[in-house]
Write a protein that holds these residues in place. Structure first.
Motif, short mmCIF file in Angstrom:
data_model
loop_
_atom_site.label_atom_id
_atom_site.label_comp_id
_atom_site.label_asym_id
_atom_site.label_seq_id
_atom_site.Cartn_x
_atom_site.Cartn_y
_atom_site.Cartn_z
N LYS A 1 -3.55 19.31 10.84
CA LYS A 1 -4.54 20.18 11.52
C LYS A 1 -4.84 21.34 10.56
N PHE A 2 -6.09 21.62 10.36
CA PHE A 2 -6.40 22.66 9.36
C PHE A 2 -6.34 24.05 9.99
N THR A 3 -5.12 24.47 10.35
CA THR A 3 -4.92 25.85 10.83
C THR A 3 -3.91 26.49 9.88
N PHE A 4 -3.90 27.82 9.87
CA PHE A 4 -3.01 28.53 8.94
C PHE A 4 -1.57 28.05 9.12
N ARG A 5 -1.13 28.03 10.40
CA ARG A 5 0.28 27.71 10.65
C ARG A 5 0.59 26.28 10.24
N GLU A 6 -0.34 25.36 10.54
CA GLU A 6 -0.10 23.95 10.23
C GLU A 6 -0.11 23.73 8.71
N VAL A 7 -1.01 24.41 8.01
CA VAL A 7 -1.08 24.25 6.55
C VAL A 7 0.19 24.83 5.93
N MET A 8 0.65 25.98 6.45
CA MET A 8 1.90 26.59 5.94
C MET A 8 3.08 25.66 6.20
N TRP A 9 3.07 25.05 7.37
CA TRP A 9 4.16 24.15 7.72
C TRP A 9 4.17 22.93 6.79
N THR A 10 2.96 22.40 6.53
CA THR A 10 2.84 21.23 5.64
C THR A 10 3.23 21.61 4.21
N PHE A 11 2.81 22.82 3.81
CA PHE A 11 3.21 23.32 2.48
C PHE A 11 4.73 23.34 2.37
N SER A 12 5.39 23.84 3.44
CA SER A 12 6.86 23.94 3.40
C SER A 12 7.49 22.55 3.30
N LEU A 13 6.84 21.57 3.91
CA LEU A 13 7.34 20.20 3.86
C LEU A 13 7.27 19.64 2.45
N TYR A 14 6.13 19.83 1.80
CA TYR A 14 5.96 19.32 0.42
C TYR A 14 6.88 20.07 -0.52
N LEU A 15 6.98 21.40 -0.30
CA LEU A 15 7.80 22.21 -1.20
C LEU A 15 9.27 21.82 -1.08
N GLU A 16 9.69 21.54 0.17
CA GLU A 16 11.10 21.16 0.34
C GLU A 16 11.40 19.86 -0.39
N ALA A 17 10.40 18.98 -0.44
CA ALA A 17 10.63 17.67 -1.09
C ALA A 17 10.98 17.86 -2.56
N VAL A 18 10.40 18.87 -3.20
CA VAL A 18 10.62 19.05 -4.65
C VAL A 18 11.54 20.24 -4.95
N ALA A 19 12.00 20.94 -3.92
CA ALA A 19 12.77 22.18 -4.14
C ALA A 19 14.06 21.92 -4.91
N ILE A 20 14.59 20.69 -4.81
CA ILE A 20 15.89 20.41 -5.44
C ILE A 20 15.74 20.19 -6.95
N LEU A 21 14.52 20.02 -7.43
CA LEU A 21 14.35 19.66 -8.86
C LEU A 21 15.01 20.66 -9.81
#
Lengths: 10, 215
Positions: B114-134
């Motif tokens: 959903k293109f809302t601030f909160r949803e985009v931030m949430w999705t960002f956190s999901l993608y970032l968590e996927a690569v945070a361990i690198l």
């Protein structure tokens, strides 16, 4: 139909 | 809530407790990547924006506070604590982690539910968590001396998302309309990034030798 959202997860 | 998700949350909780224990008791953060810890603090900050507006359960709120508190305090320890910061290996922890954030943000703006601030931030956190361990995995390859607590920390951190994948499978079969491709793919990528670490971690455990990652 209750659309279950994923936001209940951490 | 199902057993897989509870196991995942507990494993995640233990991973941060192991790390806090290490830093707090032996006053050292040797082998720990500050970059990964900073990325995790950002992951939690952008994922739990609605912590006070969207009450789900006491458990949910308490766990969010624990993850926020622990990730920011670990960053504080590694940056500010006069003893701990001395053991931080900044010459080796050189991953350009801010470069990871931009692609995650752009991807979150393009692919989201959903293109809302909160949803985009949430999705960002999901993608970032996927690569945070690198940065952490790169640091482990470089320093090669993986002490037990660091090894356990990375192992538990990887295992928690594997439990979450079982949780998503369970929820898919037990709840109608539970389809979240973004979360599933991101969680799968995250877990796969640990695959080789898991392999060497298991080998070292099986052969009862010190954990060594190939250069």
């Amino acid at each position: 139909k209750v659309i279950v959202n994923i936001h209940d997860e951490l | 809530m199902n057993i897989f998700r509870l196991a995942g949350d507990m494993t995640h909780l233990f991973s941060v407790l192991v790390l806090l224990l290490k830093i707090h008791t032996i006053k050292s953060c040797a082998g720990i990547s500050l970059k990964t810890q900073e990325l995790y603090a950002i992951v939690f900050a952008t994922r739990y924006l609605d912590i006070f507006t969207n009450y789900i359960s006491l458990y949910n709120t308490i766990m969010k506070l624990i993850f926020l508190g622990s990730s920011f305090s670990i960053v504080w320890y590694m940056r500010r604590h006069k003893i701990v910061r001395r053991s931080y290996d900044k010459d080796q922890d050189t991953f350009r982690h801010y470069f990871l954030m931009l692609p995650c943000l752009i991807l979150a703006l393009i692919i989201n539910e959903k293109f809302t601030f909160r949803e985009v931030m949430w999705t960002f956190s999901l993608y970032l968590e996927a690569v945070a361990i690198l940065p952490q995995l790169v640091l482990l390859q470089r320093t090669r001396n993986i002490d037990n607590l660091t090894g356990q920390y990375v192992f538990l951190l990887g295992a928690y998302r594997a439990f979450y994948i079982l949780n998503w499978i369970y929820r898919y079969f037990t709840e109608e309309h539970f389809v979240h491709w973004i979360t599933w793919i991101s969680g799968l990528v995250q877990t796969l990034l640990y695959a080789d670490f898991f392999y060497y971690y298991f080998q070292s455990w099986k052969n009862n030798v010190k954990l060594e990652l190939p250069a």
